[in-house]
Design a protein around this motif. Structure first.
Motif, PDB file in Angstrom:
ATOM      1  N   GLY A  48      -4.431  12.598   6.798  1.00  0.00           N
ATOM      2  CA  GLY A  48      -4.692  13.418   5.630  1.00  0.00           C
ATOM      3  C   GLY A  48      -5.634  14.570   5.889  1.00  0.00           C
ATOM      4  O   GLY A  48      -5.563  15.251   6.913  1.00  0.00           O
ATOM      5  N   ARG A  49      -6.589  14.778   4.972  1.00  0.00           N
ATOM      6  CA  ARG A  49      -7.451  15.935   4.998  1.00  0.00           C
ATOM      7  C   ARG A  49      -8.902  15.530   5.253  1.00  0.00           C
ATOM      8  O   ARG A  49      -9.412  14.600   4.629  1.00  0.00           O
ATOM      9  CB  ARG A  49      -7.362  16.690   3.666  1.00  0.00           C
ATOM     10  N   THR A  50      -9.545  16.237   6.154  1.00  0.00           N
ATOM     11  CA  THR A  50     -10.965  16.025   6.439  1.00  0.00           C
ATOM     12  C   THR A  50     -11.757  17.194   5.881  1.00  0.00           C
ATOM     13  O   THR A  50     -11.615  18.324   6.325  1.00  0.00           O
ATOM     14  CB  THR A  50     -11.218  15.897   7.948  1.00  0.00           C
ATOM     15  N   VAL A  51     -12.595  16.898   4.881  1.00  0.00           N
ATOM     16  CA  VAL A  51     -13.434  17.907   4.253  1.00  0.00           C
ATOM     17  C   VAL A  51     -14.804  17.865   4.901  1.00  0.00           C
ATOM     18  O   VAL A  51     -15.378  16.796   5.126  1.00  0.00           O
ATOM     19  CB  VAL A  51     -13.555  17.654   2.734  1.00  0.00           C
ATOM     20  N   VAL A  52     -15.355  19.050   5.212  1.00  0.00           N
ATOM     21  CA  VAL A  52     -16.666  19.161   5.845  1.00  0.00           C
ATOM     22  C   VAL A  52     -17.667  19.622   4.795  1.00  0.00           C
ATOM     23  O   VAL A  52     -17.599  20.750   4.301  1.00  0.00           O
ATOM     24  CB  VAL A  52     -16.640  20.146   7.031  1.00  0.00           C
TER      25      VAL A  52
ATOM     26  N   ASP B 213       2.319   2.844   3.608  1.00  0.00           N
ATOM     27  CA  ASP B 213       1.885   2.716   2.212  1.00  0.00           C
ATOM     28  C   ASP B 213       1.170   3.981   1.742  1.00  0.00           C
ATOM     29  O   ASP B 213       1.306   4.384   0.583  1.00  0.00           O
ATOM     30  CB  ASP B 213       0.962   1.503   2.049  1.00  0.00           C
ATOM     31  N   TYR B 214       0.405   4.600   2.637  1.00  0.00           N
ATOM     32  CA  TYR B 214      -0.267   5.862   2.317  1.00  0.00           C
ATOM     33  C   TYR B 214       0.767   6.927   1.974  1.00  0.00           C
ATOM     34  O   TYR B 214       0.632   7.652   0.974  1.00  0.00           O
ATOM     35  CB  TYR B 214      -1.124   6.293   3.507  1.00  0.00           C
ATOM     36  N   LEU B 215       1.819   7.025   2.769  1.00  0.00           N
ATOM     37  CA  LEU B 215       2.846   8.040   2.557  1.00  0.00           C
ATOM     38  C   LEU B 215       3.648   7.769   1.285  1.00  0.00           C
ATOM     39  O   LEU B 215       3.977   8.695   0.541  1.00  0.00           O
ATOM     40  CB  LEU B 215       3.776   8.105   3.774  1.00  0.00           C
ATOM     41  N   ARG B 216       3.945   6.513   1.031  1.00  0.00           N
ATOM     42  CA  ARG B 216       4.654   6.178  -0.209  1.00  0.00           C
ATOM     43  C   ARG B 216       3.788   6.483  -1.429  1.00  0.00           C
ATOM     44  O   ARG B 216       4.289   6.908  -2.471  1.00  0.00           O
ATOM     45  CB  ARG B 216       5.077   4.707  -0.192  1.00  0.00           C
TER      46      ARG B 216
ATOM     47  N   GLY C  31      -2.434  16.916   7.621  1.00  0.00           N
ATOM     48  CA  GLY C  31      -2.807  17.672   6.436  1.00  0.00           C
ATOM     49  C   GLY C  31      -1.642  18.373   5.772  1.00  0.00           C
ATOM     50  O   GLY C  31      -1.433  18.253   4.557  1.00  0.00           O
ATOM     51  N   VAL C  32      -0.864  19.138   6.540  1.00  0.00           N
ATOM     52  CA  VAL C  32       0.299  19.833   5.978  1.00  0.00           C
ATOM     53  C   VAL C  32       1.282  18.816   5.417  1.00  0.00           C
ATOM     54  O   VAL C  32       1.768  18.941   4.287  1.00  0.00           O
ATOM     55  CB  VAL C  32       0.986  20.719   7.030  1.00  0.00           C
ATOM     56  N   GLY C  33       1.567  17.787   6.223  1.00  0.00           N
ATOM     57  CA  GLY C  33       2.546  16.785   5.814  1.00  0.00           C
ATOM     58  C   GLY C  33       2.151  16.061   4.549  1.00  0.00           C
ATOM     59  O   GLY C  33       2.966  15.896   3.626  1.00  0.00           O
ATOM     60  N   SER C  34       0.906  15.624   4.477  1.00  0.00           N
ATOM     61  CA  SER C  34       0.445  14.865   3.313  1.00  0.00           C
ATOM     62  C   SER C  34       0.593  15.662   2.027  1.00  0.00           C
ATOM     63  O   SER C  34       1.106  15.164   1.011  1.00  0.00           O
ATOM     64  CB  SER C  34      -1.026  14.466   3.499  1.00  0.00           C
ATOM     65  N   ILE C  35       0.149  16.905   2.049  1.00  0.00           N
ATOM     66  CA  ILE C  35       0.189  17.698   0.818  1.00  0.00           C
ATOM     67  C   ILE C  35       1.604  18.164   0.509  1.00  0.00           C
ATOM     68  O   ILE C  35       2.004  18.235  -0.655  1.00  0.00           O
ATOM     69  CB  ILE C  35      -0.816  18.855   0.909  1.00  0.00           C
ATOM     70  N   ALA C  36       2.404  18.425   1.537  1.00  0.00           N
ATOM     71  CA  ALA C  36       3.807  18.775   1.303  1.00  0.00           C
ATOM     72  C   ALA C  36       4.531  17.636   0.600  1.00  0.00           C
ATOM     73  O   ALA C  36       5.297  17.856  -0.356  1.00  0.00           O
ATOM     74  CB  ALA C  36       4.496  19.118   2.615  1.00  0.00           C
ATOM     75  N   ILE C  37       4.299  16.407   1.041  1.00  0.00           N
ATOM     76  CA  ILE C  37       4.937  15.248   0.402  1.00  0.00           C
ATOM     77  C   ILE C  37       4.511  15.141  -1.050  1.00  0.00           C
ATOM     78  O   ILE C  37       5.336  14.937  -1.945  1.00  0.00           O
ATOM     79  CB  ILE C  37       4.581  13.958   1.162  1.00  0.00           C
TER      80      ILE C  37
END
Length: 328
Positions: free
Chosen positions: A320-324, A187-190, A160-166
């Motif tokens: 990534g992020r898991t929304v509840v 591919d997700y990260l790019r 989560g932190v990594g994905s949004i920081a990128i």
């Protein structure tokens, strides 16, 4: 009226978490009652639900360090019925009922008004992880790191932190290097904006106390040997923001990077960050986070799925992020 909640109890040494029905009498003190729409699953939530690290300090307790919803009742003049609000950290999931419930009551001093651009779902797609990512970026900037200084490394890039920081760093003009143990998800990260992908194995074992300079700054959510190696390879007058401990709480290193390269290690705490700083961070998220990129990070689950997802975090299976959605 009753409402659904995940309730953590400790009948013996093990924590038990069950989906239950509560009512308003079960809510904790506060001057604002919230109809919760969404929460999220962060690494700290996984620690809380597993009983590791002693996150939950009183039982029974509703876990969940984040929540977003609308004001149901308020005796505080700063918040009106119907306003959209969020809470990150403070006492949630430690000493105060958290976000894994359809209703919550908290003190107004914990609340942030959701930026107009975001829905309550967006706010929880960001959650503590994304808000922490922004705090890390603010620390880099405070240390004088701008895009002209050089590359920024992001460890734990698929989290989560990594994905949004990128996503944010790339849109601000930084060249981002993403460190991951899941190269099949490159591919997700790019797609989020990473310019280069490196294998986390290059950083996760004990290394030299000081090594060749590679990046001007870093956002680290891993800790342990990874953080030590990140610091050892940071350029002169670089800044490393440290916000996590996925690999461990230890940090075996020497003072050499600090006294020979003038490196700054900036510790990031999201739980007790002053409200004024939170408001700046959320305001910036409201202006600087690409919503299209945010949507790529999201998986949505219901309350009944939270424990399974939390367990998957320890196995490195969550991207990534898991929304509840607490109402599903």
């Amino acid at each position: 009226m009753t409402f659904k909640a995940l309730l953590a109890t400790r009948p013996d040494k093990e924590i038990s978490v069950n989906l239950v029905e509560l009512n308003d009498e079960d809510l904790m003190p506060g001057d604002v009652t919230i109809d919760v729409d969404y929460s999220t699953v962060n690494y700290k939530d996984a620690l809380a639900l597993s009983g590791k690290a002693g996150v939950i300090q009183t039982f029974p307790l509703v876990p969940g360090i984040d929540l977003a919803g609308t004001v149901r009742q308020s005796s505080n003049s700063g918040f009106a019925v119907g306003e959209r609000v969020l809470v990150n950290g403070w006492g949630l999931s430690q000493t105060h009922h958290g976000g894994y419930a359809q209703r919550a009551r908290v003190g107004a001093e914990w609340l942030i008004k959701i930026p107009e651009r975001f829905s309550t779902r967006d706010a929880m797609a960001i959650g503590t992880a994304g808000y922490t990512a922004m705090l890390c970026i603010m620390a880099l900037e405070h240390g004088g790191i701008n895009p002209s200084r050089g590359d920024i490394l992001v460890t734990g890039a698929n989290g989560g932190v990594g994905s949004i920081a990128i996503a944010i760093l790339s849109d601000l003009g930084y060249r981002v290097i993403a460190s991951t143990g899941r190269p099949n998800e490159a591919d997700y990260l790019r797609g989020l904006g990473a310019a280069e992908i490196i294998d986390r194995a290059a950083l996760s074992e004990p290394g030299a106390p000081i090594a060749c300079e590679r990046w001007a700054g870093a956002v680290d959510s891993v800790g342990s040997h990874t953080l030590a190696n990140v610091i050892a390879q940071t350029q002169y007058r670089g800044v490393v923001s440290a916000c996590g401990l996925a690999q461990g709480t230890d940090l075996a290193q020497t003072v050499l990077p600090y006294i020979l390269r003038n490196v700054t290690l900036a510790g990031i705490d999201s739980v007790n960050t002053p409200q004024s700083v939170r408001e700046i961070a959320w305001s910036r998220l409201g202006h600087e986070l690409d919503l299209a990129k945010l949507q790529r990070t999201i998986t949505t689950i219901g309350l009944a799925d939270v424990q399974q997802v939390a367990a998957g975090m320890f196995a490195g299976k969550v991207q990534g992020r898991t929304v509840v959605d607490v109402n599903s």
